[in-house]
Scaffold this active site. Structure first.
Site, PDB file in Angstrom:
ATOM      1  N   GLY A  15       0.793  -1.219   0.000  1.00  0.00           N
ATOM      2  CA  GLY A  15       0.000   0.000   0.000  1.00  0.00           C
ATOM      3  C   GLY A  15       0.826   1.268   0.000  1.00  0.00           C
ATOM      4  CG  ASN A  43       1.138   3.488  -5.747  1.00  0.00           C
ATOM      5  OD1 ASN A  43       1.423   4.539  -6.306  1.00  0.00           O
ATOM      6  ND2 ASN A  43       1.747   2.337  -6.031  1.00  0.00           N
ATOM      7  CG  LEU A  67     -11.205  -9.885 -13.496  1.00  0.00           C
ATOM      8  CD1 LEU A  67     -10.289  -8.995 -14.333  1.00  0.00           C
ATOM      9  CD2 LEU A  67     -11.618 -11.113 -14.309  1.00  0.00           C
ATOM     10  CB  ILE A  68     -13.047  -5.303 -10.834  1.00  0.00           C
ATOM     11  CG1 ILE A  68     -11.802  -4.668 -10.201  1.00  0.00           C
ATOM     12  CG2 ILE A  68     -14.314  -4.624 -10.313  1.00  0.00           C
ATOM     13  CD1 ILE A  68     -11.706  -4.797  -8.691  1.00  0.00           C
ATOM     14  CG  ASN A  97      -5.388  -1.115 -12.004  1.00  0.00           C
ATOM     15  OD1 ASN A  97      -5.056  -1.219 -10.817  1.00  0.00           O
ATOM     16  ND2 ASN A  97      -4.851  -1.866 -12.956  1.00  0.00           N
ATOM     17  CG  HIS A 155      -0.174  -2.369 -15.401  1.00  0.00           C
ATOM     18  ND1 HIS A 155      -0.497  -3.580 -14.816  1.00  0.00           N
ATOM     19  CD2 HIS A 155       0.797  -2.650 -16.309  1.00  0.00           C
ATOM     20  CE1 HIS A 155       0.239  -4.535 -15.360  1.00  0.00           C
ATOM     21  NE2 HIS A 155       1.030  -3.998 -16.259  1.00  0.00           N
ATOM     22  CG  ASP A 182      -3.460  -4.905 -16.328  1.00  0.00           C
ATOM     23  OD1 ASP A 182      -3.820  -4.244 -15.347  1.00  0.00           O
ATOM     24  OD2 ASP A 182      -2.712  -5.885 -16.258  1.00  0.00           O
ATOM     25  CD  GLU A 205       3.216   2.216  -9.772  1.00  0.00           C
ATOM     26  OE1 GLU A 205       2.901   1.441 -10.662  1.00  0.00           O
ATOM     27  OE2 GLU A 205       3.287   1.865  -8.576  1.00  0.00           O
TER      28      GLU A 205
HETATM   29  C1  GRF Z   1       2.184  -0.887  -7.931  1.00  0.00           C
HETATM   30  O1  GRF Z   1       3.369  -1.088  -8.653  1.00  0.00           O
HETATM   31  C2  GRF Z   1       1.035  -0.822  -8.887  1.00  0.00           C
HETATM   32  O2  GRF Z   1       1.369  -0.374 -10.154  1.00  0.00           O
HETATM   33  C3  GRF Z   1       0.587  -2.246  -8.992  1.00  0.00           C
HETATM   34  O3  GRF Z   1       0.811  -2.780  -7.720  1.00  0.00           O
HETATM   35  C4  GRF Z   1       1.846  -2.076  -7.055  1.00  0.00           C
HETATM   36  C5  GRF Z   1       1.339  -1.679  -5.716  1.00  0.00           C
HETATM   37  O4  GRF Z   1       2.356  -1.266  -4.872  1.00  0.00           O
HETATM   38  N1  GRF Z   1      -0.751  -2.333  -9.496  1.00  0.00           N
HETATM   39  P1  GRF Z   1       2.030  -0.661  -3.464  1.00  0.00           P
HETATM   40  O5  GRF Z   1       1.263  -1.710  -2.677  1.00  0.00           O
HETATM   41  O6  GRF Z   1       1.227   0.575  -3.680  1.00  0.00           O
HETATM   42  O7  GRF Z   1       3.367  -0.387  -2.833  1.00  0.00           O
END
Ligand code: GRF
Length: 188
Positions: free
Chosen positions: A12, A14, A87-88, A102, A104, A145, A174
């Site tokens: 988590g 992000n 998958l949602i 999302n 990626h 995706d 990100e």
């Molecule tokens: C990120 O690289 C995102 O692109 C992918 O999963 C990862 C999540 O990382 N979908 P974090 O849990 O936010 O550190």
């Protein structure tokens, strides 16, 4: 006030950036963190930021629509998938069409689809000898995706970069872009 839910399966990092970014926002609140793993790092992180958390299991997610009831009860109007690996299901895509994004860790449409997550992505990029990688923020549809791209950011790959180096560069992108892009979508 927009009330957002973040779905995450892992650390988590992000989710953390997003929660911190919107902390004092007058129009956008991270109102819920949802995880499919009860030991996911994202849960204590959310707890430490006083964001309510919800853990879901597979049969509840795919065989019932209880999550949808919960999201409605909590008046969630936008969903952010940040490292959510399931998958949602259609009922959720339909309910939140155009209101679910999302992230990626590659330049889609390259390196997307089932099994393409985490280090699998970065190892594939390295093995292909690509000179650049990056991240994609996209709308969510019924396929992994494949929803329309909203935003991409790129980074250079040097010959000596390992897959781990690429992962670090992409994660930085990100962290920098995800929350501002969501903000732009919501406030435009
Ligand atoms: C990120 O690289 C995102 O692109 C992918 O999963 C990862 C999540 O990382 N979908 P974090 O849990 O936010 O550190």
């Amino acid at each position: 006030m927009h009330r957002l839910a973040i779905f995450a399966s892992g650390t988590g990092s992000n989710a953390k950036k997003i929660i911190e970014y919107f902390k004092d926002n007058a129009h956008i609140e991270i109102a819920l963190v949802v995880s499919n793993k009860k030991d996911a790092g994202v849960l204590p992180m959310a707890q430490s930021h006083d964001v309510p958390q919800l853990v879901i299991n597979r049969s509840q997610f795919y065989d019932t629509q209880s999550i949808l009831d919960e999201l409605k009860t909590q008046q969630i109007d936008f969903i952010i998938l940040a490292g959510f690996l399931w998958l949602i299901p259609n009922y959720l895509v339909n309910a939140y069409g155009g209101r679910m994004v999302n992230i990626h860790p590659a330049l889609l449409p390259k390196y997307g689809g089932k099994g393409m997550y985490g280090m699998h992505v970065h190892r594939a990029v390295k093995a292909a000898g690509d000179k650049e990688s990056g991240m994609t923020i996209h709308w969510v549809n019924q396929q992994y995706d494949e929803g329309a791209t909203i935003f991409q950011a790129r980074c250079e790959i040097n010959e000596q970069d390992t897959a781990e180096d690429i992962a670090k560069k992409v994660l930085q992108l990100e962290h920098k872009h995800f929350a501002p892009v969501v903000e732009k979508i919501l406030l435009n």
